[in-house]
Write a protein that holds these residues in place. Structure first.
Motif, PDB file in Angstrom:
ATOM      1  N   MET A   1       0.878  -1.259   0.008  1.00  0.00           N
ATOM      2  CA  MET A   1      -0.027  -0.004  -0.022  1.00  0.00           C
ATOM      3  C   MET A   1       0.977   1.090  -0.044  1.00  0.00           C
ATOM      4  O   MET A   1       0.634   2.283  -0.606  1.00  0.00           O
ATOM      5  CB  MET A   1      -0.828   0.146   1.072  1.00  0.00           C
ATOM      6  N   PHE A   2       1.939   1.250   0.914  1.00  0.00           N
ATOM      7  CA  PHE A   2       2.769   2.464   1.146  1.00  0.00           C
ATOM      8  C   PHE A   2       3.583   2.653  -0.243  1.00  0.00           C
ATOM      9  O   PHE A   2       3.516   3.629  -0.703  1.00  0.00           O
ATOM     10  CB  PHE A   2       3.826   2.333   2.095  1.00  0.00           C
ATOM     11  N   SER A   3       4.044   1.621  -1.119  1.00  0.00           N
ATOM     12  CA  SER A   3       4.774   2.063  -2.358  1.00  0.00           C
ATOM     13  C   SER A   3       3.646   2.349  -3.311  1.00  0.00           C
ATOM     14  O   SER A   3       4.288   3.061  -4.362  1.00  0.00           O
ATOM     15  CB  SER A   3       5.126   0.541  -2.756  1.00  0.00           C
ATOM     16  N   LYS A   4       2.536   2.066  -3.397  1.00  0.00           N
ATOM     17  CA  LYS A   4       1.668   2.475  -4.156  1.00  0.00           C
ATOM     18  C   LYS A   4       1.436   4.160  -4.161  1.00  0.00           C
ATOM     19  O   LYS A   4       1.311   4.844  -5.144  1.00  0.00           O
ATOM     20  CB  LYS A   4       0.148   1.807  -4.325  1.00  0.00           C
ATOM     21  N   LEU A   8       2.370   6.821  -6.744  1.00  0.00           N
ATOM     22  CA  LEU A   8       1.232   7.891  -7.221  1.00  0.00           C
ATOM     23  C   LEU A   8       1.733   9.351  -6.992  1.00  0.00           C
ATOM     24  O   LEU A   8       1.687  10.294  -7.687  1.00  0.00           O
ATOM     25  CB  LEU A   8       0.209   7.607  -6.274  1.00  0.00           C
ATOM     26  N   ARG A   9       2.528   9.593  -5.687  1.00  0.00           N
ATOM     27  CA  ARG A   9       2.937  10.668  -5.714  1.00  0.00           C
ATOM     28  C   ARG A   9       3.791  11.179  -6.669  1.00  0.00           C
ATOM     29  O   ARG A   9       4.088  12.205  -7.167  1.00  0.00           O
ATOM     30  CB  ARG A   9       3.581  10.817  -4.341  1.00  0.00           C
ATOM     31  N   GLU A  10       5.010  10.312  -6.920  1.00  0.00           N
ATOM     32  CA  GLU A  10       6.036  10.502  -8.003  1.00  0.00           C
ATOM     33  C   GLU A  10       5.237  10.824  -9.398  1.00  0.00           C
ATOM     34  O   GLU A  10       5.712  11.599  -9.950  1.00  0.00           O
ATOM     35  CB  GLU A  10       6.855   9.349  -8.042  1.00  0.00           C
ATOM     36  N   THR A  11       4.476  10.084  -9.614  1.00  0.00           N
ATOM     37  CA  THR A  11       3.691  10.177 -10.865  1.00  0.00           C
ATOM     38  C   THR A  11       2.900  11.465 -10.829  1.00  0.00           C
ATOM     39  O   THR A  11       3.067  12.289 -12.109  1.00  0.00           O
ATOM     40  CB  THR A  11       2.447   9.174 -11.261  1.00  0.00           C
ATOM     41  N   GLY A  12       2.274  11.968 -10.092  1.00  0.00           N
ATOM     42  CA  GLY A  12       1.712  13.215  -9.848  1.00  0.00           C
ATOM     43  C   GLY A  12       2.578  14.504  -9.903  1.00  0.00           C
ATOM     44  O   GLY A  12       2.317  15.604 -10.859  1.00  0.00           O
TER      45      GLY A  12
END
Length: 70
Positions: A1-4, A8-12
């Motif tokens: 969950m944390f890695s997702k 997601l933050r990196e992609t954003g």
């Protein structure tokens, strides 16, 4: 969950930077990281100086030509 969430933050962050580049908005954070990684110990521009520098570079201000939008 944390890695997702991290992914997601990196992609954003990447998409936000790409969007700013598309509309010509300068990214001060990227500039500061570049200066710290590639030119350690050298002073870097304040946000206001950086923004003015990028606007002048884009629209030709400060080169004896009037700054204009059209």
């Amino acid at each position: 969950m944390f890695s997702k969430l991290v992914k997601l933050r990196e992609t954003g962050s990447y998409l936000g930077q790409a969007a700013r580049m598309l509309v010509g908005m300068p990214d001060y954070g990227t500039y500061v990281r570049h200066m710290e990684e590639n030119h350690p110990g050298q002073p870097y521009m304040s946000y206001e100086e950086f923004f003015r520098n990028r606007i002048d570079a884009r629209y030709g201000g400060g080169k004896g030509r009037p700054v204009r939008c059209c």
